[in-house]
Design an enzyme around this catalytic site. Structure first.
Site, mmCIF file in Angstrom:
data_model
loop_
_atom_site.group_PDB
_atom_site.id
_atom_site.type_symbol
_atom_site.label_atom_id
_atom_site.label_comp_id
_atom_site.label_asym_id
_atom_site.label_seq_id
_atom_site.Cartn_x
_atom_site.Cartn_y
_atom_site.Cartn_z
ATOM 1 N N THR A 7 0.845 -1.187 0.000
ATOM 2 C CA THR A 7 0.000 0.000 0.000
ATOM 3 C C THR A 7 0.884 1.241 0.000
ATOM 4 O O THR A 7 1.990 1.217 0.542
ATOM 5 C CB THR A 7 -0.943 0.038 1.215
ATOM 6 O OG1 THR A 7 -1.617 1.298 1.246
ATOM 7 C CG2 THR A 7 -0.197 -0.115 2.520
ATOM 8 N N ASN A 9 -0.519 4.036 1.185
ATOM 9 C CA ASN A 9 -1.227 4.864 2.161
ATOM 10 C C ASN A 9 -0.583 4.676 3.543
ATOM 11 O O ASN A 9 -0.722 3.629 4.171
ATOM 12 C CB ASN A 9 -2.707 4.454 2.173
ATOM 13 C CG ASN A 9 -3.545 5.292 3.116
ATOM 14 O OD1 ASN A 9 -3.068 5.701 4.163
ATOM 15 N ND2 ASN A 9 -4.786 5.523 2.734
ATOM 16 N N ASP A 67 -7.787 -3.157 0.167
ATOM 17 C CA ASP A 67 -8.645 -2.219 -0.549
ATOM 18 C C ASP A 67 -9.851 -1.963 0.338
ATOM 19 O O ASP A 67 -10.466 -2.899 0.855
ATOM 20 C CB ASP A 67 -9.079 -2.739 -1.918
ATOM 21 C CG ASP A 67 -9.492 -1.570 -2.811
ATOM 22 O OD1 ASP A 67 -8.626 -0.726 -3.117
ATOM 23 O OD2 ASP A 67 -10.685 -1.464 -3.162
ATOM 24 N N GLY A 149 -8.920 9.573 6.465
ATOM 25 C CA GLY A 149 -10.018 9.390 5.506
ATOM 26 C C GLY A 149 -11.365 9.849 6.042
ATOM 27 O O GLY A 149 -11.529 11.000 6.475
ATOM 28 N N TYR A 150 -12.334 8.949 6.044
ATOM 29 C CA TYR A 150 -13.705 9.285 6.432
ATOM 30 C C TYR A 150 -13.954 9.130 7.935
ATOM 31 O O TYR A 150 -15.102 9.264 8.376
ATOM 32 C CB TYR A 150 -14.694 8.410 5.640
ATOM 33 C CG TYR A 150 -14.693 8.688 4.152
ATOM 34 C CD1 TYR A 150 -15.568 9.627 3.590
ATOM 35 C CD2 TYR A 150 -13.806 8.036 3.300
ATOM 36 C CE1 TYR A 150 -15.557 9.892 2.233
ATOM 37 C CE2 TYR A 150 -13.783 8.295 1.935
ATOM 38 C CZ TYR A 150 -14.659 9.220 1.414
ATOM 39 O OH TYR A 150 -14.645 9.492 0.059
ATOM 40 N N ARG A 177 -10.787 -3.038 9.212
ATOM 41 C CA ARG A 177 -9.417 -3.490 8.924
ATOM 42 C C ARG A 177 -8.991 -4.547 9.936
ATOM 43 O O ARG A 177 -8.378 -5.551 9.579
ATOM 44 C CB ARG A 177 -8.476 -2.264 8.951
ATOM 45 C CG ARG A 177 -7.050 -2.537 8.510
ATOM 46 C CD ARG A 177 -6.334 -1.271 8.055
ATOM 47 N NE ARG A 177 -6.928 -0.754 6.822
ATOM 48 C CZ ARG A 177 -7.720 0.315 6.762
ATOM 49 N NH1 ARG A 177 -7.999 1.027 7.836
ATOM 50 N NH2 ARG A 177 -8.249 0.698 5.610
HETATM 51 P P1 ITT Z 1 -3.479 2.052 -1.505
HETATM 52 O O1 ITT Z 1 -4.343 1.748 -2.705
HETATM 53 O O2 ITT Z 1 -2.070 2.408 -1.868
HETATM 54 O O3 ITT Z 1 -3.547 0.970 -0.455
HETATM 55 P P2 ITT Z 1 -5.469 4.124 -1.046
HETATM 56 O O4 ITT Z 1 -5.622 5.212 -0.022
HETATM 57 O O5 ITT Z 1 -5.580 4.500 -2.500
HETATM 58 O O6 ITT Z 1 -4.068 3.370 -0.763
HETATM 59 P P3 ITT Z 1 -7.882 2.574 -1.324
HETATM 60 O O7 ITT Z 1 -7.866 2.650 -2.806
HETATM 61 O O8 ITT Z 1 -8.190 1.248 -0.674
HETATM 62 O O9 ITT Z 1 -6.481 2.994 -0.692
HETATM 63 O O10 ITT Z 1 -8.872 3.688 -0.772
HETATM 64 C C1 ITT Z 1 -9.346 3.626 0.513
HETATM 65 C C2 ITT Z 1 -9.981 4.942 0.904
HETATM 66 O O11 ITT Z 1 -11.117 4.635 1.750
HETATM 67 C C3 ITT Z 1 -9.038 5.757 1.769
HETATM 68 O O12 ITT Z 1 -8.314 6.688 1.027
HETATM 69 C C4 ITT Z 1 -9.986 6.408 2.770
HETATM 70 O O13 ITT Z 1 -10.515 7.570 2.219
HETATM 71 C C5 ITT Z 1 -11.100 5.393 2.908
HETATM 72 N N1 ITT Z 1 -10.845 4.518 4.077
HETATM 73 C C6 ITT Z 1 -10.426 3.223 4.075
HETATM 74 N N2 ITT Z 1 -10.248 2.775 5.319
HETATM 75 C C7 ITT Z 1 -10.551 3.801 6.134
HETATM 76 C C8 ITT Z 1 -10.528 3.961 7.540
HETATM 77 O O14 ITT Z 1 -10.139 2.998 8.343
HETATM 78 N N3 ITT Z 1 -10.893 5.141 8.030
HETATM 79 C C9 ITT Z 1 -11.290 6.143 7.225
HETATM 80 N N4 ITT Z 1 -11.315 6.087 5.887
HETATM 81 C C10 ITT Z 1 -10.947 4.920 5.348
#
Ligand code: ITT
Length: 191
Positions: A7, A9, A67, A149-150, A177
């Site tokens: 990832t 992120n 994801d 994120g959210y 998660r």
């Molecule tokens: P990678 O693909 O590199 O892993 P990304 O941020 O692009 O990173 P995703 O495509 O899976 O990851 O997008 C997930 C999004 O969903 C993330 O950017 C957040 O906005 C939201 N999200 C996922 N898990 C979350 C959490 O535990 N708390 C808040 N928001 C979350």
């Protein structure tokens, strides 16, 4: 066992480390800075597999990817797999603002939502996935500073505060998660 965490992120990496650390004996988590594949799948599972396969292909080591996103019932499950780019860019502030605006006239009883996380594991022998779902609802405004994120707009079921108002240890003990990672840990411990 060495496991590549595919990832880009940093917030996810932090949570993955905090949750998985100690669950699997002898597990060493490795960062991944290889090329980021195009996430053009049509489900959390497809996108998680795309990322885990890319990392496995690049490193040759067992690789896992996460994801995840928020699925809002009254929006038919959106933002879902589009959560990271819901407002067009990768801006969490804009994403949250748009979601709150879309739900501005929606009463509390119709604001049900869930966080969803699918973890894919790709090794030389197997491709397997695990999904965790954290039910709750969308708040009317942002609250809290923790998480990412959210989290500031998500009220977990059974709580009167947002996920961003919970201490990280509390979120990590019950989140989408952590539910997915518990299954991954069981699998790794049994194989
Ligand atoms: P990678 O693909 O590199 O892993 P990304 O941020 O692009 O990173 P995703 O495509 O899976 O990851 O997008 C997930 C999004 O969903 C993330 O950017 C957040 O906005 C939201 N999200 C996922 N898990 C979350 C959490 O535990 N708390 C808040 N928001 C979350």
């Amino acid at each position: 066992m060495q496991l590549v965490v595919a990832t880009h992120n940093a917030h996810k990496v932090e949570e993955l480390n905090a949750i998985l650390g100690g669950m699997v004996d002898g597990l060493e988590l490795l960062g991944y800075d290889g090329p980021e594949p195009v996430e053009d799948g049509s489900s959390f599972l497809e996108n998680a597999l795309i990322k885990a396969r890319a990392a496995f292909g690049h490193t040759g080591l067992p690789s896992m990817a996460d994801d995840s996103g928020i699925a809002v019932e009254i929006l038919g499950g959106a933002p879902g797999i589009f959560s990271a780019r819901w407002a067009g860019g990768r801006d969490n502030v804009e994403n949250r603002r748009l979601l709150l605006a879309q739900l501005a006239d929606v009463p509390a009883r119709n604001r049900a939502a869930s966080f969803v996380c699918t973890i894919a594991l790709v090794t030389a022998d197997a491709e397997i996935s695990f999904t965790g779902i954290w039910p709750g609802s969308v708040a009317f405004a942002e609250h809290g500073e923790h998480g990412f994120g959210y989290d500031p707009v998500f009220i977990p079921e059974g709580f009167a505060v947002t996920a961003a108002e919970l201490e990280p240890e509390v979120k990590n003990s019950m989140s989408h998660r952590s539910l997915a990672l518990e299954q991954l840990a069981s699998y790794l411990n049994a194989n």
